[in-house]
Design an enzyme around this catalytic site. Structure first.
Site, PDB file in Angstrom:
ATOM      1  N   TYR A 195       2.043 -12.990  11.601  1.00  0.00           N
ATOM      2  CA  TYR A 195       2.912 -13.567  12.625  1.00  0.00           C
ATOM      3  C   TYR A 195       4.362 -13.137  12.399  1.00  0.00           C
ATOM      4  O   TYR A 195       4.910 -12.338  13.124  1.00  0.00           O
ATOM      5  CB  TYR A 195       2.785 -15.088  12.638  1.00  0.00           C
ATOM      6  CG  TYR A 195       3.507 -15.730  13.796  1.00  0.00           C
ATOM      7  CD1 TYR A 195       2.948 -15.723  15.064  1.00  0.00           C
ATOM      8  CD2 TYR A 195       4.761 -16.316  13.626  1.00  0.00           C
ATOM      9  CE1 TYR A 195       3.618 -16.283  16.151  1.00  0.00           C
ATOM     10  CE2 TYR A 195       5.434 -16.880  14.700  1.00  0.00           C
ATOM     11  CZ  TYR A 195       4.864 -16.862  15.956  1.00  0.00           C
ATOM     12  OH  TYR A 195       5.538 -17.414  17.019  1.00  0.00           O
TER      13      TYR A 195
ATOM     14  N   SER B 289       1.096 -13.787  20.303  1.00  0.00           N
ATOM     15  CA  SER B 289       2.440 -14.196  20.698  1.00  0.00           C
ATOM     16  C   SER B 289       3.460 -13.312  19.982  1.00  0.00           C
ATOM     17  O   SER B 289       3.460 -12.095  20.155  1.00  0.00           O
ATOM     18  CB  SER B 289       2.639 -15.684  20.398  1.00  0.00           C
ATOM     19  OG  SER B 289       3.775 -16.180  21.054  1.00  0.00           O
TER      20      SER B 289
ATOM     21  N   ASP C  74      -0.545 -17.994  31.506  1.00  0.00           N
ATOM     22  CA  ASP C  74       0.318 -18.054  30.322  1.00  0.00           C
ATOM     23  C   ASP C  74       1.771 -18.036  30.782  1.00  0.00           C
ATOM     24  O   ASP C  74       2.313 -16.995  31.132  1.00  0.00           O
ATOM     25  CB  ASP C  74       0.036 -16.863  29.403  1.00  0.00           C
ATOM     26  CG  ASP C  74       0.796 -16.956  28.075  1.00  0.00           C
ATOM     27  OD1 ASP C  74       1.679 -17.826  27.962  1.00  0.00           O
ATOM     28  OD2 ASP C  74       0.503 -16.162  27.165  1.00  0.00           O
TER      29      ASP C  74
ATOM     30  N   HIS D 189      -1.453 -19.709  27.116  1.00  0.00           N
ATOM     31  CA  HIS D 189      -1.013 -19.112  25.858  1.00  0.00           C
ATOM     32  C   HIS D 189      -1.942 -19.471  24.694  1.00  0.00           C
ATOM     33  O   HIS D 189      -1.968 -18.768  23.701  1.00  0.00           O
ATOM     34  CB  HIS D 189       0.410 -19.573  25.547  1.00  0.00           C
ATOM     35  CG  HIS D 189       1.123 -18.724  24.545  1.00  0.00           C
ATOM     36  ND1 HIS D 189       1.377 -17.386  24.753  1.00  0.00           N
ATOM     37  CD2 HIS D 189       1.633 -19.012  23.315  1.00  0.00           C
ATOM     38  CE1 HIS D 189       2.017 -16.887  23.704  1.00  0.00           C
ATOM     39  NE2 HIS D 189       2.176 -17.853  22.828  1.00  0.00           N
TER      40      HIS D 189
END
Length: 743
Positions: free
Chosen positions: A506, A587, A674, A713
């Protein structure tokens, strides 16, 4: 109050990879294989969309894909799914994987109970229910009863519970409902005693707290003004001008009272908290994804709420984080990183709030990060620390800050903790890579006793034995020599041999990737002898604000370097080989995957970019994208533009220069509702990357785009859609690596 501790992002793990050829043989192999027979859709290139950034002209050929409602965009999405969906699903393997995942997913899941009034409340999923069901019970030994079942709100499970709040004495329950994964919610209010909802519905709500006044008569919430067009999550319009309202139970929304607004600052978002004593309304104002201002209003002095409340500002600059914990009279406790990158607790007297009068209640730890705090049993503070990416749990005195006790924990993560200032009971939930969930109960009224296991989640996997697993935490050097921690999960073996590996990352927004349980990851390791790797790259919050700052703004390339260095480490130390190595992220992690597969295509065999931020020059123009400037920088300023253009995935797609540097098999995933990271990012990136490789003789690996319908999302996604997406990803990886092995 109830707190869901910062959870790790839902991680979909990978599927078995066959043993693959070594990378040095790839050129000769590619020369003998014809190009994969995928005819990518011919997306129209519009060369007239030219924007000048500080003397540099940027062509945005697929800007027309930013309109989700145009017939041309709809046709593009349909054409992409017409390729990707049959590629993934039209085979026996998809069905086999789906059946296995469904069986493994089918185990009971729970959240921590919390008591309001004379009843305990908790969420439960029997295994394959699309949405968790909220239950209540009069005692911990009593039979639970259904209090609210979101599965009744839609046949396909796409209406989800999104945010809940009980009034102080438990008489009223406010809950938000989200449709198709959108961030927009509608708030309803239920009479707890009767189980019936009041008639009003609060609409135009997004990114909102629900803060009850202590008299239980009403709550504060944030809503946005009416805007042109639709507001169902499929729009791209920027979210601006949130306002704070007070709603009285049993009245229509049209009678709600506007209590605070900041019209001169349209990007402000207003978080509202009513203090534990009920006297103060505390406003935590954010405009990005870090730092906030603090205001408060004296509700006792204000009397009946009929209009805007007089606000007193405590924090005047966006320079640090402030989170309300509790208060004793006018002495208010905040968790903050002001002068403390690892966070500490400070006390501010609202009667005399000058900064020079602030006091430190619990000082910053030299190495451990103070991740969250709750006040329970009137005068005790539960502190959740992160120590080398692992959770620690402590209890301190609210009065003196002194340490009272520590709770013993294995290597893992506290994902939920429930407790209230008015109650002596707490519950906390522990998970790890091998533990789906153990809930502990502790009562401060009996401090001579140890925590007891209240409930344990158990998954049934044939042949699964914890003792057969090996969990390592290594520290590897990044490009600049910085030591980066990484968890590696695998089966114990007498001899180390390269195996299929999935590397997840991430690296942003101060979010820590701690050990968590994934049924798909368990399937991957247990049944297909794979390796899971979780590098804790910079940009996250694993080591406080310094770690975060080292991976944001002009330091963003450190994040990609850390991730690539993790891959190099795994290969060098014999865990895997480059063709067997897959990367995945969602993301901000989708940006990570997109940037890395373009910067080092030779390093990975497959890549999964889910709901990624991929257009780094226009991300701030859609929905809530402007809030990410705090991590990415503002592309409308020269310094940040020159940095962003270097790694923006959309702007760095090139034809592979040779067969060694062809792009890995890539699956780009997004969803039509999203409104956090608009699907336009994935659509434009897929069109650009496919065009770059369309006529390239070196590119054999597929570049696919999968767009899901009635999904967002990730939050609130029904179980059936979670399993479907996981199956698609695992099938894609299996097919991609099997194809590579034959080349």
């Amino acid at each position: 109050m109830f707190r869901t501790v910062r959870l790790l992002s839902q991680k979909l793990k990978s599927f078995p990879f066959n043993q693959l050829y070594q990378s040095q043989s790839r050129c000769s192999a590619f020369q003998a294989v014809k190009k994969m027979p995928l005819n990518y859709p011919e997306a129209r290139r519009d060369e007239t969309n030219v924007e000048e950034f500080f003397g540099k002209k940027i062509v945005d050929s697929y800007r027309w894909l930013e309109d989700p409602d145009s017939a041309e965009t709809e046709a593009f999405v349909k054409a992409q799914n017409a390729i990707s969906q049959p590629y993934l699903e039209s085979n026996d393997e998809w069905k086999v994987i789906n059946d296995k995942l469904t069986k493994l997913w089918n185990y009971p899941k729970y959240t921590c109970p919390i008591k309001y009034g004379n009843r305990y409340f908790f969420s439960h999923n029997s295994g394959l229910q699309n949405q968790n069901v909220l239950y209540s019970m009069p005692s911990l030994e009593a039979e639970p009863q259904v209090f609210l079942d979101p599965n009744n709100f839609s046949e396909d499970g796409t209406v989800a519970l999104s945010g809940t709040s009980f009034s102080e004495d438990g008489a009223h329950f406010a809950y938000g409902l989200s449709e198709s994964g959108s961030d927009w919610i509608k708030i309803k209010i239920r009479n707890v005693a009767t189980g019936e909802d009041f008639p009003e519905v609060l609409e135009k709500v997004k990114f909102s707290s629900m803060a009850w006044t202590k008299d239980d008569k009403g709550l504060f919430y944030g809503r946005y003004p009416d805007q042109e067009g639709k507001t169902d999550g499929s729009e791209t319009l920027m979210n601006e001008h949130q306002k704070l309202y007070y709603h009285r139970v049993g009245t229509p929304q049209s009678q709600d009272v506007l209590v605070a607004e900041f019209p001169e600052n349209p990007t402000y978002r207003i978080g509202a908290v009513v203090s534990d004593c009920g006297k103060y309304l505390i406003l935590l104002i954010v405009k990005d994804c870090r730092d906030n201002l603090v205001y408060f209003a004296d509700l006792e002095s204000a009397g009946e709420i009929t209009g805007k409340l007089p606000l007193k500002q405590i924090i005047h600059k966006f320079e640090c984080d402030y989170e309300y914990v509790t208060n004793t009279d006018s002495r208010v406790i905040f968790r903050t990183n002001k002068n403390a990158p690892n966070y500490h607790l400070i006390s501010i007297d609202f009667n005399d709030p000058a900064p020079e009068k602030w006091q430190v209640l619990i000082k910053e730890h030299e190495t451990d990060v103070l991740d969250w705090v709750d006040c329970v049993h009137e005068n005790k503070l539960i502190l959740g620390y992160i120590h080398d990416v692992k959770s620690q749990l402590q209890v301190h005195s609210l009065k003196t800050g002194d340490l009272i006790r520590k709770f013993p924990l294995d290597i893992g993560t506290i994902v939920g903790c429930s407790g209230r200032k008015c109650s002596s009971e707490i519950f906390y939930q522990f998970v790890s890579f091998l533990t789906p969930g153990i809930m502990y109960h502790y009562d401060f009224a009996h401090e001579d006793r140890e925590p007891t296991i209240f409930r344990e989640c158990k998954v049934q996997v044939e042949g699964f034995k914890v003792e057969n697993y090996c969990i390592e935490q290594v520290f590897y050097p990044s490009t600049d020599g910085t030591k980066i921690p990484m968890f590696i999960v695998r089966k114990k073996t007498e001899k180390m041999e390269p195996k299929p590996c999935l590397q997840y990352g991430y690296g942003g927004f101060n979010i820590s990737i701690q050990p968590t349980f994934s049924i798909t990851g368990l399937m991957f390791v247990e049944h297909f002898n794979g390796v899971l790797a979780f590098p804790n790259i910079r940009g996250g919050g694993e080591y406080g604000e310094k770690w975060h700052n080292a991976g944001r703004l002009l330091n963003k390339q450190n994040v990609f370097d850390d991730f690539q260095a993790a891959a190099e480490y795994l290969v060098k130390h014999g865990y895997t080989t480059k063709p067997q190595l897959a990367i995945q992220g969602g993301s901000n992690g989708g940006l990570l995957v997109g940037a890395c597969l373009l910067q080092r295509p030779d390093l990975f065999g497959a890549a999964i970019a889910q709901v990624g931020v991929l257009d780094m020059l226009r991300f701030h123009k859609f929905t809530i994208g402007h809030a990410w400037i705090s991590d990415y920088g503002n592309p409308d300023t020269q310094e940040h533009f020159e940095n962003l253009i270097k790694f923006s995935p959309l702007h760095n797609c090139r034809p592979p220069k040779d067969c060694i540097h062809q792009y890995p098999a890539t699956l780009i995933v997004t969803a039509d509702h999203d409104d956090r990271v608009s699907p336009l990012h994935s659509l434009k990136f897929a069109a650009t990357l496919q065009e770059a490789v369309r006529d390239c003789p070196h590119q054999i690996n597929p570049i696919l785009l999968r767009v899901y319908s009635k999904a967002g999302h990730g939050a609130g996604k029904p179980t059936t859609k979670k399993i479907e997406e996981a199956t698609d990803i695992l099938t894609f990886l299996s097919k991609s690596f099997q194809a590579a092995a034959k080349q």
